[in-house]
Design an enzyme around this catalytic site. Sequence first.
Site, PDB file in Angstrom:
ATOM      1  N   TYR A  36       0.836  -1.207   0.000  1.00  0.00           N
ATOM      2  CA  TYR A  36       0.000   0.000   0.000  1.00  0.00           C
ATOM      3  C   TYR A  36       0.872   1.259   0.000  1.00  0.00           C
ATOM      4  CZ  TYR A  36       0.863  -1.019   4.970  1.00  0.00           C
ATOM      5  OH  TYR A  36       1.455  -1.332   6.162  1.00  0.00           O
ATOM      6  N   LYS A  90       5.758   4.158   4.698  1.00  0.00           N
ATOM      7  CA  LYS A  90       6.358   3.223   3.726  1.00  0.00           C
ATOM      8  C   LYS A  90       6.567   3.916   2.379  1.00  0.00           C
ATOM      9  CE  LYS A  90       6.250  -0.802   6.141  1.00  0.00           C
ATOM     10  NZ  LYS A  90       7.467  -1.501   6.578  1.00  0.00           N
TER      11      LYS A  90
END
Length: 275
Positions: free
Chosen positions: A154, A169
């Site tokens: 994601y 991330k």
Amino acid sequence: MANNSIFKDNLFEGKKVFITGGATGMGLGFAKAFLEHGAEVLIASRKEDNLQLASEEAQKETGKELLWKVMDVRDNGSVTTVADFIKSEWGELDILVNNAAGNFIAPVSSMSENAWRAVVDIVLDGTFRVSKACYPLLRKSESISSVVNIIANYAWNAAPFVGHSGAAKAGVLNLTRTLALEWASDEIRVNAFCPGVVLTENVKSNLMLDEKTAKMFENYIPLGGVTDSNKMAQQVLYLCSSAADVITGDMLIADGGQWLVGNAFYQAGKQFLDE
Ligand code: NAP
């Protein structure tokens, strides 16, 4: 042959490997795989008990000793202390795996600033701190050295109900590419690895992945089924091997095609909030 590995047992003979968050879940799987292939391994995270248990498990399963240190990636002093330890113990570093992470399900609308900061501090800032502290050691490696940053699928799209982790991330992915360019002339490769769903203990508890939700995740995996730490470790071994010496600034996605067909967190998060 080590744990059904496709790689030769001495692939990483003499290599020095540092894995953050390597006492549990996938990180421990990576640590054992590197040990089984001849590397010397250091793991570091916050909980001494887990580190001790991990070292005993690794010794039992691989017959090899690993090194461990208590370290909090949110604390620069603690990170530099471990980098100093690597310098005195090994003098150099061949492979760094930035694996430490924290995550839990929460919609952004009800997420406290502390919750946001905690996850970004571990995942994004932690990757920056550890990479920077290890840079002089990675430069000293006699062969091309390798950094692998563990992200999630994601990172380049929406991360519903895990917005802190998604944003962090995504930052790590961007940092991966920046460092790939900045450090190419130092012969340091920097890549991201995106694992598939592995039902580690922390995933089950922090992300509320009960059997029903896990089944839903599975339905979003075109190649079928959740995966496991051994399989994921094989991908990381490849990325760190000399076969991948032409690869930098790249991302290896090993999620069975899940990201192509849907965002399982969206469904799982909605269900969790509805209950
Ligand atoms: P895990 O078992 O929870 O491992 C994360 C490790 O990070 C723990 O050992 C933890 O140890 C350490 N950690 C947390 N905060 C830390 C801190 N402040 N300083 C140092 N260490 C810290 O997770 P996992 O499921 O194996 O996931 C491993 C990696 O894969 C993570 O980057 C995760 O985001 C990514 N990932 C996992 C999945 C999955 O399905 N499992 C999917 C996609 C991506 P302490 O608590 O002792 O500090």
